[in-house]
Design an enzyme around this catalytic site. Structure first.
Site, PDB file in Angstrom:
ATOM      1  N   TRP A   1     -24.246  41.670 111.264  1.00  0.00           N
ATOM      2  CA  TRP A   1     -24.523  40.292 111.713  1.00  0.00           C
ATOM      3  C   TRP A   1     -24.273  40.136 113.204  1.00  0.00           C
ATOM      4  CZ3 TRP A   1     -21.125  35.550 110.088  1.00  0.00           C
ATOM      5  CH2 TRP A   1     -19.768  35.835 110.220  1.00  0.00           C
TER       6      TRP A   1
ATOM      7  N   TRP B   1     -22.992  46.802 114.247  1.00  0.00           N
ATOM      8  CA  TRP B   1     -22.575  45.939 113.142  1.00  0.00           C
ATOM      9  C   TRP B   1     -23.704  44.984 112.790  1.00  0.00           C
ATOM     10  CZ3 TRP B   1     -18.706  48.700 115.035  1.00  0.00           C
ATOM     11  CH2 TRP B   1     -17.576  48.910 114.239  1.00  0.00           C
TER      12      TRP B   1
ATOM     13  N   ASP C   1     -12.923  39.102 108.022  1.00  0.00           N
ATOM     14  CA  ASP C   1     -12.156  40.149 107.344  1.00  0.00           C
ATOM     15  C   ASP C   1     -10.755  39.739 106.904  1.00  0.00           C
ATOM     16  OD1 ASP C   1     -14.331  41.085 108.720  1.00  0.00           O
ATOM     17  OD2 ASP C   1     -13.369  42.901 109.448  1.00  0.00           O
TER      18      ASP C   1
ATOM     19  N   GLU D   1     -13.319  38.034 121.898  1.00  0.00           N
ATOM     20  CA  GLU D   1     -13.682  38.085 120.486  1.00  0.00           C
ATOM     21  C   GLU D   1     -13.331  36.755 119.803  1.00  0.00           C
ATOM     22  OE1 GLU D   1     -11.878  41.444 118.601  1.00  0.00           O
ATOM     23  OE2 GLU D   1     -13.037  41.232 116.743  1.00  0.00           O
TER      24      GLU D   1
ATOM     25  N   TYR E   1     -15.254  48.545 118.906  1.00  0.00           N
ATOM     26  CA  TYR E   1     -16.372  48.556 117.962  1.00  0.00           C
ATOM     27  C   TYR E   1     -17.540  49.345 118.542  1.00  0.00           C
ATOM     28  CZ  TYR E   1     -13.749  44.515 116.179  1.00  0.00           C
ATOM     29  OH  TYR E   1     -12.779  43.683 115.696  1.00  0.00           O
TER      30      TYR E   1
ATOM     31  N   GLN F   1     -22.989  42.780 105.010  1.00  0.00           N
ATOM     32  CA  GLN F   1     -22.387  41.690 105.784  1.00  0.00           C
ATOM     33  C   GLN F   1     -23.287  40.458 105.679  1.00  0.00           C
ATOM     34  OE1 GLN F   1     -21.610  42.742 109.921  1.00  0.00           O
ATOM     35  NE2 GLN F   1     -19.431  42.331 109.677  1.00  0.00           N
TER      36      GLN F   1
ATOM     37  N   TYR G   1      -6.652  36.874 114.436  1.00  0.00           N
ATOM     38  CA  TYR G   1      -7.960  37.158 113.850  1.00  0.00           C
ATOM     39  C   TYR G   1      -8.552  35.945 113.134  1.00  0.00           C
ATOM     40  CZ  TYR G   1     -10.808  41.301 112.565  1.00  0.00           C
ATOM     41  OH  TYR G   1     -11.777  42.243 112.434  1.00  0.00           O
TER      42      TYR G   1
ATOM     43  N   ARG H   1      -4.162  41.388 114.799  1.00  0.00           N
ATOM     44  CA  ARG H   1      -4.962  42.156 113.838  1.00  0.00           C
ATOM     45  C   ARG H   1      -4.370  42.021 112.429  1.00  0.00           C
ATOM     46  NH1 ARG H   1      -9.830  43.472 114.894  1.00  0.00           N
ATOM     47  NH2 ARG H   1      -9.603  45.032 113.286  1.00  0.00           N
TER      48      ARG H   1
HETATM   49  C1  GLC Z   1     -14.728  42.293 112.794  1.00  0.00           C
HETATM   50  C2  GLC Z   1     -15.229  40.928 112.329  1.00  0.00           C
HETATM   51  C3  GLC Z   1     -16.655  41.042 111.836  1.00  0.00           C
HETATM   52  C4  GLC Z   1     -17.512  41.673 112.916  1.00  0.00           C
HETATM   53  C5  GLC Z   1     -16.910  42.990 113.422  1.00  0.00           C
HETATM   54  C6  GLC Z   1     -17.602  43.522 114.640  1.00  0.00           C
HETATM   55  O1  GLC Z   1     -14.668  43.198 111.769  1.00  0.00           O
HETATM   56  O2  GLC Z   1     -14.403  40.405 111.328  1.00  0.00           O
HETATM   57  O3  GLC Z   1     -17.185  39.797 111.485  1.00  0.00           O
HETATM   58  O4  GLC Z   1     -18.781  41.887 112.454  1.00  0.00           O
HETATM   59  O5  GLC Z   1     -15.575  42.789 113.778  1.00  0.00           O
HETATM   60  O6  GLC Z   1     -17.604  42.554 115.642  1.00  0.00           O
END
Ligand code: GLC
Length: 429
Positions: A36, A34, A165, A400, A30, A107, A356, A198
């Site tokens: 939240w 992002w 997700d 995570e 990531y 989000q 997940y 995933r």
């Molecule tokens: C995944 C999670 C999401 C989060 C993102 C980055 O997509 O489902 O809630 O914001 O990862 O961590």
């Protein structure tokens, strides 16, 4: 202070993921900002670097669209090996797109709650005044662009907007979608993380199909409400929004800003919430599929999120806790060596310990739920969640998510919001 040896490790993880003006949720998978995640990360950063925490929030707000949307991803540093890349969203087809590349969806709106929490601990009146207009515009956008039926409850148009997700809550709604003329794409998530942890390929195709529908609708909010094959009133999202509206109202009051509009949102949500989401026969809250006009009868931990909003009356609280939370067939750990709280009830056919949002423990949910439990007087249960969270991170690092059966870590390593919440949980026990 118990678990205090987590503090330097958590700070180091956040520093490692620091990309200058934003913090990556995880080091590899990531690489952008992002929504939240950043709210929670700012909370974590505030424990040791308040100015950097405020930068995190400013950067997120910097991705705001002209109509108020604060997007789920802001691409401050251009493309990377993350898919969808910024161009895939084609946001410039919308007259509301900001100058900076972002995704075109949102989000869960946690940010106002975090700003108020920071301000309550160490007053930052100038900062509150600075970001308040952006927060108000985002909430106004949610309450208008996403109110599909005048109920005051807001809709999400993509599972990614839920923040959960791959939740089993979305399986039926997704299977009703037939991806057509799918744009070619190559997902990258499975290059960083074991595919068994995933989402499945068929679901991923539908995620992409939805984005394609939005692109072709130029992200026009009315068109999305009319055309998105996925249109859901999400319990987690609405619970977070309700609580954040309360926090926004408190900030408004302090700033001497008008509160009537926010009061109106709160009142409407309160009037609709239980009627729409509560199932008296089962003693559970369920999400609602606006497309089919039916509740989504999947028992996940989101059923407890109204506790965070402070919405359920005493009778409902008792049922949620005694019939479900404490029930070993559903949520209570079966053995002393197991961990709370599984993301979905173990009775759900889609339950999977390591995939997940299908079953694993997420520190983020534990934090929201611990707060909700305290709000309703369940301090001992809240303490169990806090201890389980810290214990998981002490054993397996800032992952995570975690397998509730043995506490082993899954998904990304050195995960930012887990590290941020370690700091929060150690400081506020
Ligand atoms: C995944 C999670 C999401 C989060 C993102 C980055 O997509 O489902 O809630 O914001 O990862 O961590």
């Amino acid at each position: 202070m118990e678990f205090s040896d987590l503090i330097p490790r958590a700070q180091a993880a956040l520093r490692e993921n620091d990309a200058g003006v934003f913090t990556k949720p995880g080091p590899r998978q990531y690489p952008h900002q992002w929504n939240w995640d950043s709210a929670v990360i700012a909370l974590g950063l505030s424990h040791f670097d308040l100015p950097r925490a405020l930068t995190e929030i400013r950067s997120l707000v910097g991705g705001q669209w002209r109509d108020g949307l604060i997007p789920h991803v802001v691409y401050h540093t251009g493309p990377s090996d993350y898919f969808p890349d910024p161009d895939f969203w084609q946001i410039t087809s919308s007259p509301h797109a900001p100058a900076i590349p972002t995704s075109g969806i949102t989000q869960p709106p946690l940010l106002a709650a975090v700003v108020r929490l920071l301000h309550s601990r160490r007053p930052i009146p100038g900062f509150v005044r600075e970001v308040y207009p952006a927060l108000l515009r985002w909430h106004r956008w949610l309450h208008t662009a996403r109110d599909a039926d005048g109920s005051g409850l807001v809709c999400i148009v993509h599972p990614w907007e839920s923040g959960t997700d791959d939740s089993p809550r979305w399986l039926n709604a997704l299977s009703a979608i037939t991806p057509a003329d799918l744009p070619s794409y190559r997902r990258r998530d499975t290059t960083h993380v074991n595919a068994a942890e995933r989402p499945h390929r068929a679901d991923y195709d539908r995620f992409i199909h939805l984005i394609d529908v939005f692109r072709r609708s130029r992200y026009d909010p009315q068109a999305l409400l009319a055309r998105s094959p996925f249109l859901v009133q999400d319990l987690l999202f609405n619970s977070i929004l309700y609580r954040a509206d309360e926090d926004l109202r408190a900030l408004a009051e302090e700033l001497g800003e008008p509160t009537a509009e926010i009061d109106g949102w709160l009142e409407k949500m309160r009037a609709s919430f239980d009627a729409r989401f509560w199932d008296e026969a089962r003693g559970l809250y369920f999400d609602y599929d606006v497309r089919t006009g039916k509740p989504i009868l999947v028992n996940t931990a989101m059923t407890f999120m109204p506790l965070y909003a402070g919405l359920p009356d005493e009778a409902k609280v008792q049922r949620l806790i005694h019939e479900h939370w404490l029930n070993p067939a559903e949520y209570a750990p079966e053995r002393a060596t197991h961990f709370s709280l599984t993301t979905a009830s173990k009775t759900e056919p889609a339950w999977e310990a390591r995939r997940y949002w299908r079953g694993p423990v997420w520190i983020m949910l534990n934090w929201l739920l611990a707060d909700g439990l305290r709000r309703h007087g369940f301090d001992t249960l809240a303490e169990t969640l806090r201890r389980d969270s810290l214990e998981l991170m002490a054993r397996s690092g800032f992952r995570e998510y975690y397998d509730p059966r043995d506490g082993s870590g899954c998904g990304s390593t050195d995960f930012s919001w887990s590290a941020a919440l370690a700091l929060e949980f150690v400081a506020y026990g």
